[in-house]
Design a protein around this motif. Structure first.
Motif, PDB file in Angstrom:
ATOM      1  N   UNK A  12       0.684  35.623  41.891  1.00  0.00           N
ATOM      2  CA  UNK A  12       1.673  34.938  40.878  1.00  0.00           C
ATOM      3  C   UNK A  12       2.246  36.067  39.847  1.00  0.00           C
ATOM      4  N   UNK A  13       3.077  35.616  39.149  1.00  0.00           N
ATOM      5  CA  UNK A  13       3.766  36.405  38.150  1.00  0.00           C
ATOM      6  C   UNK A  13       2.603  37.076  37.205  1.00  0.00           C
ATOM      7  N   UNK A  14       2.034  35.968  36.598  1.00  0.00           N
ATOM      8  CA  UNK A  14       1.054  36.298  35.635  1.00  0.00           C
ATOM      9  C   UNK A  14      -0.094  37.610  36.354  1.00  0.00           C
ATOM     10  N   UNK A  18      -0.612  41.289  35.047  1.00  0.00           N
ATOM     11  CA  UNK A  18      -2.013  41.927  34.493  1.00  0.00           C
ATOM     12  C   UNK A  18      -2.133  43.227  35.209  1.00  0.00           C
ATOM     13  N   UNK A  19      -1.855  43.162  36.350  1.00  0.00           N
ATOM     14  CA  UNK A  19      -2.026  44.425  37.306  1.00  0.00           C
ATOM     15  C   UNK A  19      -1.166  45.555  36.758  1.00  0.00           C
ATOM     16  N   UNK A  49       6.506  56.198  32.754  1.00  0.00           N
ATOM     17  CA  UNK A  49       5.989  55.362  33.715  1.00  0.00           C
ATOM     18  C   UNK A  49       5.084  54.365  33.015  1.00  0.00           C
ATOM     19  N   UNK A  50       4.178  54.551  32.029  1.00  0.00           N
ATOM     20  CA  UNK A  50       3.327  53.616  31.433  1.00  0.00           C
ATOM     21  C   UNK A  50       4.441  52.738  30.497  1.00  0.00           C
ATOM     22  N   UNK A  51       5.176  53.281  29.984  1.00  0.00           N
ATOM     23  CA  UNK A  51       6.212  52.419  29.451  1.00  0.00           C
ATOM     24  C   UNK A  51       6.880  51.527  30.362  1.00  0.00           C
ATOM     25  N   UNK A  57       6.125  44.309  33.256  1.00  0.00           N
ATOM     26  CA  UNK A  57       5.032  43.416  32.997  1.00  0.00           C
ATOM     27  C   UNK A  57       5.543  42.354  32.119  1.00  0.00           C
ATOM     28  N   UNK A  58       6.153  42.661  31.228  1.00  0.00           N
ATOM     29  CA  UNK A  58       6.698  41.602  30.071  1.00  0.00           C
ATOM     30  C   UNK A  58       7.983  40.705  30.806  1.00  0.00           C
ATOM     31  N   UNK A  59       8.469  41.153  31.499  1.00  0.00           N
ATOM     32  CA  UNK A  59       9.440  40.356  32.420  1.00  0.00           C
ATOM     33  C   UNK A  59       9.559  40.359  33.929  1.00  0.00           C
ATOM     34  N   UNK A  60       8.190  40.296  34.374  1.00  0.00           N
ATOM     35  CA  UNK A  60       7.938  40.350  35.782  1.00  0.00           C
ATOM     36  C   UNK A  60       8.823  39.237  36.745  1.00  0.00           C
TER      37      UNK A  60
END
Length: 92
Positions: A12-14, A18-19, A49-51, A57-60
């Motif tokens: 799922x997107x969530x 998380x990943x 890459x961390x950014x 993740x914020x807009x997966x």
């Protein structure tokens, strides 16, 4: 990580968000261990890459699963590089 990259369509997107957040946290943790640079916790550089992982993740929901898979595969390389550097540092 490789299995997750190969099976992003099953998550799922969530779960993907998380990943991605966990991958970014892992990279930041390794960078602290190798002292990659002084202020690794902020990840302010958009080329980092961390950014990018946190942004994704914020807009997966906006990213195709193929892009997520490619990013996760890139994470594997970065983590392996950090691990190699840490091991070399320990041997010195």
């Amino acid at each position: 990580m490789k299995r997750a990259a190969d099976a992003t369509s099953n998550f799922t997107d969530a779960e993907i968000a998380l990943l991605l957040h966990r991958a970014a946290a892992t990279i930041r943790n390794y960078r602290v261990q190798v002292r990659y640079y002084e202020d690794v916790a902020n990840d302010l550089d958009q080329g980092d890459i961390a950014f990018e992982l946190n942004a994704m993740a914020s807009a997966v929901e906006l990213f195709p699963r193929e892009k997520v898979s490619a990013m996760l595969l890139e994470v594997i390389g970065v983590i392996n590089d950090c691990r190699t550097f840490i091991e070399a540092k320990r041997k010195v």
